[in-house]
Design a protein around this motif. Sequence first.
Motif, PDB file in Angstrom:
ATOM      1  N   VAL A   1       0.850  -1.063  -0.059  1.00  0.00           N
ATOM      2  CA  VAL A   1       0.188   0.083  -0.124  1.00  0.00           C
ATOM      3  C   VAL A   1       0.834   1.107   0.072  1.00  0.00           C
ATOM      4  N   ILE A   2       0.693   2.250  -1.099  1.00  0.00           N
ATOM      5  CA  ILE A   2       1.471   3.222  -1.011  1.00  0.00           C
ATOM      6  C   ILE A   2       0.910   4.715  -0.543  1.00  0.00           C
ATOM      7  N   GLY A   3       1.482   5.178   0.629  1.00  0.00           N
ATOM      8  CA  GLY A   3       0.749   6.409   0.948  1.00  0.00           C
ATOM      9  C   GLY A   3       0.555   6.380   2.393  1.00  0.00           C
TER      10      GLY A   3
ATOM     11  N   LEU B   1      12.497   0.854  -4.987  1.00  0.00           N
ATOM     12  CA  LEU B   1      12.415   1.762  -4.049  1.00  0.00           C
ATOM     13  C   LEU B   1      13.570   2.668  -3.591  1.00  0.00           C
ATOM     14  N   ASP B   2      13.531   3.930  -3.550  1.00  0.00           N
ATOM     15  CA  ASP B   2      14.517   4.806  -2.887  1.00  0.00           C
ATOM     16  C   ASP B   2      14.387   4.862  -1.557  1.00  0.00           C
TER      17      ASP B   2
ATOM     18  N   VAL C   1       4.134   1.535   2.073  1.00  0.00           N
ATOM     19  CA  VAL C   1       5.423   2.265   1.697  1.00  0.00           C
ATOM     20  C   VAL C   1       5.027   3.733   1.742  1.00  0.00           C
ATOM     21  N   VAL C   2       5.814   4.291   2.750  1.00  0.00           N
ATOM     22  CA  VAL C   2       5.552   5.793   2.995  1.00  0.00           C
ATOM     23  C   VAL C   2       6.768   6.701   2.727  1.00  0.00           C
ATOM     24  N   ARG C   3       6.665   7.788   2.110  1.00  0.00           N
ATOM     25  CA  ARG C   3       7.624   8.934   1.590  1.00  0.00           C
ATOM     26  C   ARG C   3       8.343   9.478   2.772  1.00  0.00           C
ATOM     27  N   LYS C   4       7.049   9.762   3.746  1.00  0.00           N
ATOM     28  CA  LYS C   4       7.820  10.636   4.960  1.00  0.00           C
ATOM     29  C   LYS C   4       8.458   9.754   5.923  1.00  0.00           C
TER      30      LYS C   4
ATOM     31  N   THR D   1       6.197  -1.241   7.911  1.00  0.00           N
ATOM     32  CA  THR D   1       6.070   0.135   7.403  1.00  0.00           C
ATOM     33  C   THR D   1       7.657   0.293   6.831  1.00  0.00           C
ATOM     34  N   LEU D   2       7.615   0.786   5.536  1.00  0.00           N
ATOM     35  CA  LEU D   2       8.941   1.237   5.139  1.00  0.00           C
ATOM     36  C   LEU D   2       8.718   2.674   5.015  1.00  0.00           C
ATOM     37  N   LEU D   3       9.192   3.525   6.111  1.00  0.00           N
ATOM     38  CA  LEU D   3       9.149   5.030   6.045  1.00  0.00           C
ATOM     39  C   LEU D   3      10.258   5.498   5.257  1.00  0.00           C
TER      40      LEU D   3
END
Length: 415
Positions: free
Chosen positions: A178-180, A300-301, A202-205, A280-282
Motif C-alpha cells: 500500500v503506497i501512501g 524503491l529509493d 510504503v511511505v515517503r515521509k 512499514t517502510l518509512l
Amino acid sequence: MSTEEVLVIGAGPFGLSISAHLRALGVSHQVVGKPNGTYRAHVPVGMNMKSEPYASDMAAPRPGYDVAAYCAQHGYDYTERLGPLSLERFLGYADWFTEQLVPGVRDITVSDVTRVEGGFRVSFADADPITARQVVVATGVLPYYRIPDELAGLPADLLSHSKDIHRLEPFGGRRVAVIGAGQSALETAALLNEAGADTRLVVRKPALNFVQPNPETLSWAGHLIRPTNKLCEGWRCAVWFSPEAFRLLPRNVRITKARTVLGPGGSWWLKDRIEGVVETLLSHQVRQAEAAGSGVRLRLDGPRVSTLDVDHVIAGTGFRIDVDRLGFLSAGLRGQIATMNKYPVLSRAGQTSVPGLYFAGAPAAVSLGPSERFIGGTHNSVRQLTRSLAARATGRRPALDVPVTADTAGSPAAV
Ligand SMILES: Cc1cc2nc3c(=O)[nH]c(=O)nc-3n(C[C@H](O)[C@H](O)[C@H](O)COP(=O)(O)OP(=O)(O)OC[C@H]3O[C@@H](n4cnc5c(N)ncnc54)[C@H](O)[C@@H]3O)c2cc1C
C-alpha cells in the motif's frame, strides 16, 4: 425533450442535502447518481468514519435528521464523540435520511452537459436527455483520483487505487504493497492486514502522522477553550469552518489550506492497528514499478529496502481536484469555468463563472474552505446554494454571487 429547473448531479451527502433543501423550498428538480454510492462501493468494508459522529450529519432543512436522531429512533447506542462511527451505521443513517427527505433519486449517469440557450442540455448514459435551467455538480472526489507516474504503467489486474478497494477477502494470503500515508492508505493497510494479507506500507515521509483524539467530554469551559463545529475543534478550526473568514485569506493560503487542513494522516484509533503491526517502510519512495512473474516488482529509493516483490499494489495516493477531469462537462463548458489552481472559482453560494452552474463538495474547498471536503461542509454551503438556485428560479438576482479572484477568467459566454 423535458425541461427541469434544477438538475443535481450526485447523490452523495452533498447532492442529497441539496435535494432535501430544494424540496423544502419548493424548487422543482431532479437528483441523479448512486445514492451514497461512494460509501457503498468505493470504501473498504469494515471501515470507520474519520469524522466524529457529531460531524457526520448531513445538513437537513429542519431539525431531527442527524445521526443522533437516527440512532435514537432505531434504538442504537450513540456516542457523540470519539465514536468511531462505523461505515455500517453511517450507511444506515444515510439511507434513512434519503428515504425521509430525498425520495425519487434516479440512479442514472450523466454523460454530457453542454450549455444551450436558457440553460444546459444534459445527456445520460442510460436515460433520455433533458434540459435543465440550472445544474449543480456534486460528484464527489472519485473523478479526481491520482495515480503517481511511477505506478501508472502497471496493468489493471496488478494495481488498484484505494477507491476501488471494497472487499478485503480476495487479498487474504497475498502480498500487497500500500503506497501512501493518508487515512485511506492507513485504514486499507490495517484492514488488509486483519484480513490476512501480507501487507507492506510504503511511505515517503520519515514518520506516520496520527491525529490526537479529541477529549471524551467537554465541560462548558472546555467548549469555550475548544469551540466545536461540524469539522473539528478549537479556535483555528473556527476559521477553517467559516467560508466568510476563509474567503478573506490570501490566495496562496487558501490553495494550501483547502488541501492540507485535516489532511494526510490517520485517525487516532488506527495507531494501534498499524504501528508495530503492519510492516512499514518509512522514508521510502517508489522509483519504478514493473510487472514481474505474476506480480509486481517495486524499485524503491530509501534507507532499508531497494526492491519489493508483491502480488498487488494499492495506490492510497488520494485525489487532486482538476475541473478538466470531469469528462461529462463538455470541453466548451469546462473552458468557460474560471479556475484557481484547477479548482472552480465559486461565489459564496457555490456558483461558478457560468451563470446557473454550481459546484458542491470538495471542488468548492478553495472558494469556501476545507470543510467542503467533508460531510460537515453541507452545514456551511447547502443552505446558501439552494437559496441561490431558488432565487434564480424565480428570476431574482441571487445574493452571495461574488466569486473570489480567479487564475483563469474562463472564456466569455458562448451561448
Ligand atoms: C475512503 C473515504 C473515506 C471518507 N471518510 C469520510 C469521513 O469519515 N467523514 C467525512 O466527512 N468525509 C469523508 N470522506 C470524504 C468524502 O468525500 C465526503 O465525506 C463525502 O462523501 C462527499 O460527498 P459528495 O456528495 O461530495 O460526494 P460522494 O459521496 O462521493 O458522492 C458522489 C455522487 O456523485 C455521483 N456521480 C458521480 N459521477 C456521476 C455522473 N457522471 N452522473 C451521475 N452521478 C454521478 C455518484 O454516483 C455519487 O452519488 C471520505 C472519502 C473517502 C474516499
